[in-house]
Design a protein around this motif. Structure first.
Motif, PDB file in Angstrom:
ATOM      1  N   GLY A  43       0.917  -1.012  -0.106  1.00  0.00           N
ATOM      2  CA  GLY A  43      -0.203   0.015   0.053  1.00  0.00           C
ATOM      3  C   GLY A  43       1.040   1.227  -0.143  1.00  0.00           C
ATOM      4  N   CYS A  44       1.908   1.209   0.576  1.00  0.00           N
ATOM      5  CA  CYS A  44       2.626   2.439   0.799  1.00  0.00           C
ATOM      6  C   CYS A  44       3.617   2.570  -0.541  1.00  0.00           C
ATOM      7  N   LYS A  49       3.769   5.674  -5.687  1.00  0.00           N
ATOM      8  CA  LYS A  49       3.911   5.786  -7.182  1.00  0.00           C
ATOM      9  C   LYS A  49       2.640   6.738  -7.634  1.00  0.00           C
ATOM     10  N   LEU A  50       1.748   6.786  -6.937  1.00  0.00           N
ATOM     11  CA  LEU A  50       0.399   7.811  -6.913  1.00  0.00           C
ATOM     12  C   LEU A  50       0.850   9.158  -6.898  1.00  0.00           C
ATOM     13  N   ILE A  51       1.626   9.399  -5.728  1.00  0.00           N
ATOM     14  CA  ILE A  51       1.879  10.631  -5.644  1.00  0.00           C
ATOM     15  C   ILE A  51       3.089  11.277  -6.595  1.00  0.00           C
ATOM     16  N   GLN A  52       3.771  10.473  -6.975  1.00  0.00           N
ATOM     17  CA  GLN A  52       4.998  10.740  -7.880  1.00  0.00           C
ATOM     18  C   GLN A  52       4.244  11.125  -9.150  1.00  0.00           C
ATOM     19  N   ASP A  79      -4.759  13.574  -1.470  1.00  0.00           N
ATOM     20  CA  ASP A  79      -5.533  13.672  -0.165  1.00  0.00           C
ATOM     21  C   ASP A  79      -4.702  13.657   0.939  1.00  0.00           C
ATOM     22  N   THR A  80      -3.548  12.773   1.007  1.00  0.00           N
ATOM     23  CA  THR A  80      -2.696  12.716   2.014  1.00  0.00           C
ATOM     24  C   THR A  80      -1.321  12.536   1.754  1.00  0.00           C
ATOM     25  N   THR A  81      -0.682  12.831   2.808  1.00  0.00           N
ATOM     26  CA  THR A  81       0.933  13.038   2.607  1.00  0.00           C
ATOM     27  C   THR A  81       1.532  11.925   3.422  1.00  0.00           C
TER      28      THR A  81
END
Length: 101
Positions: A43-44, A49-52, A79-81
């Motif tokens: 999940g991490c 990858k999503l944030i990248q 949505d989250t950091t």
């Protein structure tokens, strides 16, 4: 009174069933806890990858890299950091690279 026709389980039969259930639990519980930690780490990785990807989307739309992850959050790209397991994410503003701790 003849008890031969009574339906039911004897104490020995119940104990055998309990032993079998206990052995199945001894096998299943460690597998479930191991899978939970694997899922958490995956999940991490997916969050990184999503944030990248969102960093690149921000860069394409604004012609500049975001200064930090909070900029992406404020601009509603993410949505989250943090990772789903509570781990923190590290952003390098010089090259736009996102990693997890």
């Amino acid at each position: 009174m003849n008890r031969l026709n009574d339906k039911g389980f004897t104490l020995i039969e119940m104990m055998i069933v309990m032993v079998i259930i206990s052995m199945l639990l001894l096998i299943a519980v460690p597998s479930v806890t191991k899978n939970k930690s694997v899922a958490s780490s995956k999940g991490c990785e997916a969050t990184v990858k999503l944030i990248q990807t969102q960093v690149r989307a921000y860069e394409l739309e604004n012609s500049v890299l975001p200064t930090d992850l909070e900029t992406l959050k404020t601009a509603e790209y993410i949505d989250t950091t943090t990772c789903p397991d509570g781990g923190s994410l590290v952003y390098d503003e010089t090259n736009g690279k996102v990693t997890s701790n």
